[in-house]
Design a protein around this motif. Structure first.
Motif: not given
Length: 199
Positions: A165-172
């Protein structure tokens, strides 16, 4: 507490001692831990008797020689018999000792020592009860290990999920930042701002 031992080897069965009229003989005299060369005799004392020690007579069956073991100033209710001969029958009596003398003899207790080889064989044998206890212990240990492994697997899965979840939110977040900065800029001036004309 002071303890005194008296060991007497006598050539006859009669050992003269003062008898205490009010003292009862020991009861529940039993033999345990019988080995080829040793055994343990234990007993109980009737309540209320002013006992300060005990006396044990140990005799080989059909032999007039006996051994007397006496111990005073003790509350012990057992005694080790040592230096026995293997495959031999013995008779044991126990007496209580008080300040005024000794009690009558307890009921005679007969036992036989085993062969040395039998003693060693019994040490090497594992009873079914011991096997059952070991199996129960292993089953309990396995249950604990499985529960701990499941808990660790759950912790690792939870960590991986949170990490994703943290990794998915980083590019956004990076895209949002890029969008915000591009809205403020113009094609002519990528850094933003208005065109100024030279006067």
């Amino acid at each position: 507490m002071e303890r005194f031992f008296l060991l007497v080897l006598s050539g006859c069965l009669g050992v003269s001692r003062v008898k205490a009229d009010s003292l009862s003989p020991p009861v529940n005299v039993t033999i345990k831990e019988v080995k080829a060369n040793s055994a343990v005799v234990s007993w109980d004392i009737p309540e209320g008797d002013p006992v300060i020690g005990f006396a044990i007579t140990q005799q080989k069956k059909d032999v007039r020689m006996l051994r007397l073991i006496q111990e005073v100033n003790t509350t012990t209710r057992s005694c080790a018999l040592w230096d026995l001969e293997e495959e031999t029958d013995y008779i044991v009596h126990v007496q209580s000792v008080s300040m005024s003398g000794t009690s009558p003899l307890s009921e005679p207790l007969r036992f036989r020592t085993p062969k040395e080889a039998e003693t060693q064989a019994s040490k090497n044998e594992v009873t079914m009860e011991e096997v059952g206890q070991a199996t129960q212990l292993r089953a309990g240990e396995l249950i604990i290990i499985v529960v701990v492994l499941i808990m660790w697997a759950g912790v690792i899965a939870l960590f991986c999920r949170q990490y994703d979840i943290i990794k998915d939110n980083e590019p956004n977040n990076n895209k949002d930042k890029a969008k915000n900065s591009s809205e403020c800029s113009t094609p002519e001036h990528p850094r933003g701002g208005l065109l100024r004309s030279k006067v």
